[in-house]
Design an enzyme around this catalytic site. Structure first.
Site, PDB file in Angstrom:
ATOM      1  N   MET A 169     -58.941 -29.092 -64.053  1.00  0.00           N
ATOM      2  CA  MET A 169     -58.154 -30.112 -64.739  1.00  0.00           C
ATOM      3  C   MET A 169     -57.256 -30.878 -63.783  1.00  0.00           C
ATOM      4  O   MET A 169     -56.542 -30.287 -62.972  1.00  0.00           O
ATOM      5  CB  MET A 169     -57.305 -29.475 -65.848  1.00  0.00           C
ATOM      6  CG  MET A 169     -58.122 -28.771 -66.923  1.00  0.00           C
ATOM      7  SD  MET A 169     -57.118 -28.273 -68.347  1.00  0.00           S
ATOM      8  CE  MET A 169     -56.696 -29.867 -69.058  1.00  0.00           C
ATOM      9  N   ASP A 170     -57.306 -32.188 -63.911  1.00  0.00           N
ATOM     10  CA  ASP A 170     -56.367 -33.059 -63.220  1.00  0.00           C
ATOM     11  C   ASP A 170     -54.983 -32.844 -63.843  1.00  0.00           C
ATOM     12  O   ASP A 170     -54.872 -32.333 -64.957  1.00  0.00           O
ATOM     13  CB  ASP A 170     -56.851 -34.504 -63.401  1.00  0.00           C
ATOM     14  CG  ASP A 170     -55.888 -35.527 -62.856  1.00  0.00           C
ATOM     15  OD1 ASP A 170     -55.426 -35.363 -61.707  1.00  0.00           O
ATOM     16  OD2 ASP A 170     -55.592 -36.499 -63.582  1.00  0.00           O
ATOM     17  N   LEU A 171     -53.928 -33.266 -63.141  1.00  0.00           N
ATOM     18  CA  LEU A 171     -52.568 -33.099 -63.661  1.00  0.00           C
ATOM     19  C   LEU A 171     -52.011 -34.408 -64.235  1.00  0.00           C
ATOM     20  O   LEU A 171     -51.842 -34.558 -65.439  1.00  0.00           O
ATOM     21  CB  LEU A 171     -51.651 -32.561 -62.550  1.00  0.00           C
ATOM     22  CG  LEU A 171     -50.181 -32.355 -62.914  1.00  0.00           C
ATOM     23  CD1 LEU A 171     -50.025 -31.375 -64.074  1.00  0.00           C
ATOM     24  CD2 LEU A 171     -49.398 -31.874 -61.696  1.00  0.00           C
ATOM     25  N   ASP A 172     -51.749 -35.377 -63.359  1.00  0.00           N
ATOM     26  CA  ASP A 172     -51.135 -36.632 -63.785  1.00  0.00           C
ATOM     27  C   ASP A 172     -52.085 -37.453 -64.651  1.00  0.00           C
ATOM     28  O   ASP A 172     -53.181 -37.802 -64.231  1.00  0.00           O
ATOM     29  CB  ASP A 172     -50.724 -37.467 -62.567  1.00  0.00           C
ATOM     30  CG  ASP A 172     -49.612 -36.821 -61.760  1.00  0.00           C
ATOM     31  OD1 ASP A 172     -48.877 -35.989 -62.327  1.00  0.00           O
ATOM     32  OD2 ASP A 172     -49.464 -37.150 -60.565  1.00  0.00           O
TER      33      ASP A 172
END
Length: 218
Positions: free
Chosen positions: A9-12
Site C-alpha cells: 500500500m502507498d501512503l500519501d
C-alpha cells in the site's frame, strides 16, 4: 478481483490525505527561492512522486537546486508538516478487516522510511503493517519501483501472483509493472482515472468502500 495474500500500500493519497502538510512544506521550500504560490492546490501534483523529480519537473530546478529545495522542505516537514495530515475515513476499518482476514500488509511509499514510520505510529495504524518500505534520506530506493523491489526482496516474496500494489498515482502503477505485480488504482487520492488507466492499472476503484468490497469480498 482475485484474492491477494499480500497487499502493498502507498501512503500519501492512499492511506492518508497529506495535502496541507505537503503543500505547505513545498511552499516553504519555494519561498526560500523567492517563489510565491497563490493557491496551495497548485502544489497538489507534488503529492506522490519523488520530491527531487517534482522540483526539477515543475519548477525546472537544477539537480543542486532540487536537493536544496528538498532539504528546506524536510526542515519544515520533520516537526510540523508531518502532522498536517489526516487518515481517510474508513481506512482504519479496511486495515482492520484485511488483517482479520489474514492478509499481510506492507507499506510501499516514496516518503522517507523514517517519516513513514512516524506517520503510521501517529495514526495508531503501525500494528497493521508487517514491513515499511520507503525511500532513504541518502537517496536510496528513489523510485517507486525501487521501493517495491525492496519490499518484495526483504519479505522473500517470490509468488508475485499473490501480491498486489495499491496506490493513487501513476508512479504506483508503473512501479508495480516494473516488478511484474498486479495493481489497483484508487480514485479518492490525487490521481484521476485517465492517469491510472494510461499507466496500466489492472483495477480502478472509486473509494475505500469499493476497495473493501472488491479486495476483501465484502
Amino acid at each position: 478481483m482475485k484474492e491477494y495474500n499480500y497487499l502493498l500500500m502507498d501512503l500519501d493519497g492512499t492511506i492518508t490525505d497529506p495535502m496541507i502538510g505537503i503543500t505547505r512544506c513545498v511552499e516553504y521550500a519555494l519561498n526560500h527561492f523567492g517563489i510565491q504560490v497563490k493557491d496551495l492546490r497548485e502544489l497538489c501534483p507534488f503529492i506522490g512522486p519523488p520530491l527531487l523529480d517534482s522540483f526539477r519537473g515543475f519548477y525546472h530546478f537544477t539537480d543542486e537546486q532540487a536537493k536544496e529545495a528538498a532539504a528546506k522542505y524536510r526542515e519544515r516537514f520533520a516537526d510540523t508538516g508531518i502532522y498536517e495530515n489526516k487518515l481517510y475515513e474508513g481506512m482504519k476499518d479496511f486495515l482492520e478487516e484485511a488483517t482479520r482476514q489474514g492478509r499481510t500488509l506492507i507499506l510501499a511509499t516514496s516518503k522517507p522510511t523514517v517519516f513513514a514510520k512516524r506517520i503510521l505510529d501517529y495514526f495508531d495504524i503501525d500494528r497493521y503493517f508487517t514491513f515499511v518500505a520507503g525511500s532513504g534520506l541518502d537517496g536510496s530506493f528513489y523510485t517507486k519501483g525501487d521501493v517495491i523491489r525492496h519490499a518484495l526482496q526483504s519479505n522473500n516474496l517470490t509468488d508475485l501472483s499473490s501480491v498486489v500494489m495499491i496506490g493513487d498515482r501513476k508512479h504506483d502503477i508503473i512501479g508495480a509493472k516494473e516488478n511484474q505485480l498486479d495493481s489497483i488504482g484508487v480514485l479518492y487520492g490525487y490521481g484521476d482515472r485517465a492517469e491510472l488507466s494510461a499507466a496500466g492499472a489492472d483495477y480502478i476503484v472509486t473509494d475505500i468502500a469499493e476497495l473493501r468490497r472488491q479486495l476483501l469480498h465484502q
